[in-house]
Design an enzyme around this catalytic site. Structure first.
Site, short mmCIF file in Angstrom:
data_model
loop_
_atom_site.label_atom_id
_atom_site.label_comp_id
_atom_site.label_asym_id
_atom_site.label_seq_id
_atom_site.Cartn_x
_atom_site.Cartn_y
_atom_site.Cartn_z
N GLU A 186 103.46 62.71 50.46
CA GLU A 186 103.14 63.58 51.60
C GLU A 186 101.72 64.14 51.49
OE1 GLU A 186 106.34 66.49 52.06
OE2 GLU A 186 107.57 64.98 53.02
N GLU A 255 112.19 59.39 53.91
CA GLU A 255 112.99 60.60 53.70
C GLU A 255 113.64 60.99 55.01
OE1 GLU A 255 111.30 64.07 52.00
OE2 GLU A 255 110.46 63.00 50.29
C1 LIG Z 1 107.19 68.60 55.65
C2 LIG Z 1 108.42 68.81 54.88
O1 LIG Z 1 109.19 69.68 55.15
N1 LIG Z 1 108.60 67.97 53.90
C3 LIG Z 1 109.73 68.03 53.04
C4 LIG Z 1 110.56 66.80 53.19
O2 LIG Z 1 111.66 66.89 52.39
C5 LIG Z 1 111.36 66.92 51.04
C6 LIG Z 1 112.64 66.98 50.33
O3 LIG Z 1 113.41 68.03 50.78
C7 LIG Z 1 110.48 68.12 50.70
O4 LIG Z 1 110.09 67.99 49.37
C8 LIG Z 1 109.29 68.14 51.60
O5 LIG Z 1 108.60 69.33 51.42
#
Ligand SMILES: CC(=O)N[C@H]1CO[C@H](CO)[C@@H](O)[C@@H]1O
Ligand SMILES: *[C@@H]1O[C@H](CO)[C@@H](O)[C@H](O)[C@H]1NC(C)=O
Length: 729
Positions: A186, A255
């Site tokens: 991310e 995810e």
């Molecule tokens: C943007 C966001 O909320 N990302 C999340 C996606 O999910 C993962 C796992 O729960 C998180 O680590 C991220 O922060």
């Protein structure tokens, strides 16, 4: 005419031949194009699910993997947990819950593939986002940017993991199960935030990763700048409208949140399976070819691995396999049924792109049709009303917010909103009547002349002092009060005002608890402001600052601060406001009980435990211990901690995590942003209950008799009602 008919069959022979030559000449057995991943020459629609190895025990792994496979998964996805593997610089650990190679080999034995997300930044609601704390103290370091020391450390760890996988022949290119790797995590939002150095860093880590020659594709999630040949992938609740940055990259969902994590003081998240299935079906009908459930089994944040957003010890995630390893119904069965339908449709999905038509308002039909195959997805996007669709002269009833799958274009084998089967809920059942025979030991506040203390003029950041070796840091200072001050004035005691960056603060005045304050998931900061009773002469102010893990996400989260940073002032004295911020403070890391290791099997002979009727009740800073036998049977076990406040629990010297049932949730949330249809933030059940009252005790940590249970309680609780429960379907 004639010529053409001669050439055409030739093309059909030559192109596949070239294709086979290409595959066998490249070392990679996993390649991709705009349609899908191609494994050993075969296109696949892949269903994947996240299971994080340190969030369960190795004894649980085979059963979790089996339940994942039986649920229709092809792939298991995991992060790699750097801070678990390199707890101090250069000292590596790959045993027990951190035995990554064993975990991957078990998945291989079960016949599933692996997607390994090396990161090594992983977020994951995991302490410090997976970074070891020592990394923060490397000279000149800045995390996740174009910074020499950081890049050197990242490259070293990434290379170590890749080399370890290679030496065990675990990449698919070597005959192993790993078909995909992930670098970073991310990073898109951070790159956007910091600009040029972020771009330079992306270029560097992309080349670094590709240069490691794993023989399988790399992905980057939530970062559309992923350079070739890295595939950019989507994270979210819905990803059907996501498009990779190149048309020759497959559309992958790394995810898809099956629920959400629980935070202390937060609601217990819930995502209805109807909505989850709807999201997946929409993704597949829109060219999606790789779909991952985050999480398929969430598990437990054992020890102090949960992160500083008040993340709870339970990481259940409302996943299809619950925290304890039991199947969650109807989520698990409904998804399994969908996966079967998708598998039946797979030949059609892989042989064509969908033709889309709109037979009515909020209605959408996707047909994947080739010479030999046909599959159709009929969708109703209306969140309230059901609809009837006529497709190929047949009528289909579509409930609101649903997709029907017709793997042969004729028979509806699955609809995302038609949930059949048992809606069984697991229950917690007491295993023993009567309470544990507890012993207690009360920890005293620290004095400036205690061993291991040091002094400083002014307040210091907490993690700089503790290096996260403990959640606890004592800040102690003296306040001198002249004989005519410090007492009731205008009906008020002098006010002590404290500002802290978080996360929890217990304030003691002359050894007595004056109050406790804490931050929250959305704001970790806190302030204490209360009248305190002072005596003439020297008064001891002891502040026990407690962290609930370190931040795991955010641009430069390594700079986030914890602890009492001030100002600290005393109001209402004759002299006016007295600023205590810059005066002499003494510091001590951790609890006395921790340094005496009284939570371990060895214990300490210098502690006098109290037992019988004198056992402390509702006393802050109290250690409790008892011995218990393992209940018979195989049901997973938990401790019901409802009557306790906050602290940590150990079984046979192993930490099962932080407990904090004293932080009362607003209630079970119907769905706060967890889905399109179910977006009402209303309490469904257990309203006004703790966010977490049950704490998983892994069976494999127990022996038949004589197990040591130790609880440290910060705020005061009633241990007589702590009980063991078993979880049953
Ligand atoms: C943007 C966001 O909320 N990302 C999340 C996606 O999910 C993962 C796992 O729960 C998180 O680590 C991220 O922060
Ligand atoms: C599927 O992919 C093809 C080829 O890239 C594209 O033309 C089409 O618009 C896509 N369809 C959907 C529904 O996303």
């Amino acid at each position: 005419m004639r010529k053409n008919s001669n050439i055409l069959p030739l093309i059909f022979i030559i192109i596949p031949l070239l294709w086979i030559l290409f595959i066998s000449s490249s070392s990679a057995s996993v390649i991709y194009d705009g349609k899908s991943l191609i494994i050993n020459g075969q296109r696949r629609i892949l269903i994947s699910g996240s299971i994080h190895y340190p969030r369960s025990t190795p004894q649980m792994w085979p059963d979790l993997i089996k339940k994942a496979k039986d649920g229709g998964l092809d792939v298991i996805q995991t992060y790699v947990f750097w801070n678990g593997h390199e707890p101090s610089q250069g000292n590596y650990y790959f045993e027990e819950r951190y035995d990554l190679v064993k975990f991957i080999k078990l998945i291989h034995q079960a016949g599933l593939y692996v997607h390994i997300r090396i990161g090594p930044f992983i977020c994951a609601e995991w302490n410090f986002g997976g970074f070891p704390v020592w990394l923060k103290y490397v000279q000149g370091i800045e995390f996740r940017t174009d910074n020499g020391p950081f890049k050197a450390a990242m490259e070293k760890f990434t290379t170590k993991i890749v080399d370890m996988m290679k030496s065990e022949n675990l990449f698919a290119s070597q005959g192993g199960p790993i078909i995909l790797s992930q670098i970073e995590n991310e990073y898109g939002p951070v790159e956007w935030d910091i600009g040029a150095p972020g771009k330079a860093y992306t270029k560097w880590f992309s080349e670094m990763a590709v240069g490691l020659n794993t023989g399988v594709p790399w992905v980057m999630c939530k970062q559309e700048t992923a350079p070739d040949p890295i595939i950019d992938t989507c994270n979210g609740f819905y990803c059907e409208n996501f498009k990779p940055n190149k048309n020759y990259k497959p559309k992958m969902f790394t995810e898809n949140w099956t629920g959400w994590y629980t935070a202390f003081g937060g609601a217990v998240p819930y995502r209805p399976v109807e909505d989850l299935a709807f999201s997946v079906a929409r993704f597949i009908q829109n060219n999606g070819s790789f779909m991952n459930y985050y999480m398929f089994h969430g598990g437990t944040n054992f020890g102090r691995t949960g992160s500083g957003l008040f993340v709870a010890t339970s990481y259940d995630y409302d996943a299809p396999i619950d925290e304890y390893g039991l199947i969650r119904e109807p989520k698990w069965s409904h998804l399994r049924n969908m996966h079967k339908a998708i598998k039946q449709a797979e030949p059609a999905l892989l042989s064509a792109y969908p033709t889309v038509s709109w037979p009515g308002k909020n209605l959408e039909v996707h047909v994947f049709q080739s010479k030999r195959y046909c599959a159709a997805f009929l969708a109703n996007y209306d969140s309230e009303n059901s609809a009837t669709v006529t497709f190929w002269n047949k009528q289909y009833n579509l409930p609101a917010w649903s997709v029907s799958i017709l793997p042969d274009c004729k028979t509806e084998v699955f609809n995302t909103a038609k949930v059949y089967g048992l809606r069984r809920h697991a229950k917690m059942i007491p295993v023993s009547s009567g309470s544990f025979p507890w012993q207690s030991y009360i920890e005293q506040t620290v004095s400036a002349d205690d061993s291991d203390t040091f002094t400083n003029a002014g307040l210091l950041e907490q993690v700089d002092i503790t290096r996260d070796s403990s959640d606890y840091l004592w800040y102690t200072s003296n306040v001198y009060i002249k004989s005519d001050e410090g007492f009731l004035k205008n009906g008020q005691y002098p006010f002590l005002n404290i500002m802290s960056a978080g996360h929890v603060l217990h304030v003691f005045v002359n050894g007595r608890l004056s109050g406790t304050v804490y931050g929250s998931l959305t704001d970790t900061r806190l302030s204490f402001s209360q009248g305190i009773k002072l005596v003439a002469g020297v008064n001891k102010i002891s502040l026990l600052s407690v962290s609930v893990g370190l931040a795991n996400v955010g641009t430069h989260f390594e700079w986030y601060k914890t602890g009492v940073l001030g100002p600290v002032t005393l109001n209402g004295l004759n002299e006016g406001t007295r600023d205590l911020t810059k005066q002499k403070w003494s510091y001590k890391v951790g609890l006395k009980g921790e340094s005496l290791s009284i939570h371990t099997l060895a214990g300490s002979s210098s502690v006098e435990w109290i037992q019988g009727s004198l056992v402390a009740v509702k006393q802050p800073l109290t250690w409790y211990k008892t011995i218990f036998n393992e209940p018979t049977g195989n049901d997973p076990l938990a401790l019901d901690m409802s009557t306790m406040g906050k602290g940590e629990i150990w079984v046979n010297g192993k930490s099962i995590g932080r407990h904090w049932p004293g932080y009362i949730a607003k209630g079970n949330c119907g769905n706060c942003n967890y889905a399109g249809l179910y977006n009402e933030n209303k309490c469904l059940s257990d309203c006004g209950q703790p966010s977490q009252k049950w704490y998983h005790v892994p069976r494999s940590w127990l022996k038949p008799t004589g197990n040591l249970l130790v609880v440290f309680e910060e705020m005061g609780g009633d241990p007589s009602r702590i009980s063991l429960v078993k979880r049953q379907l």
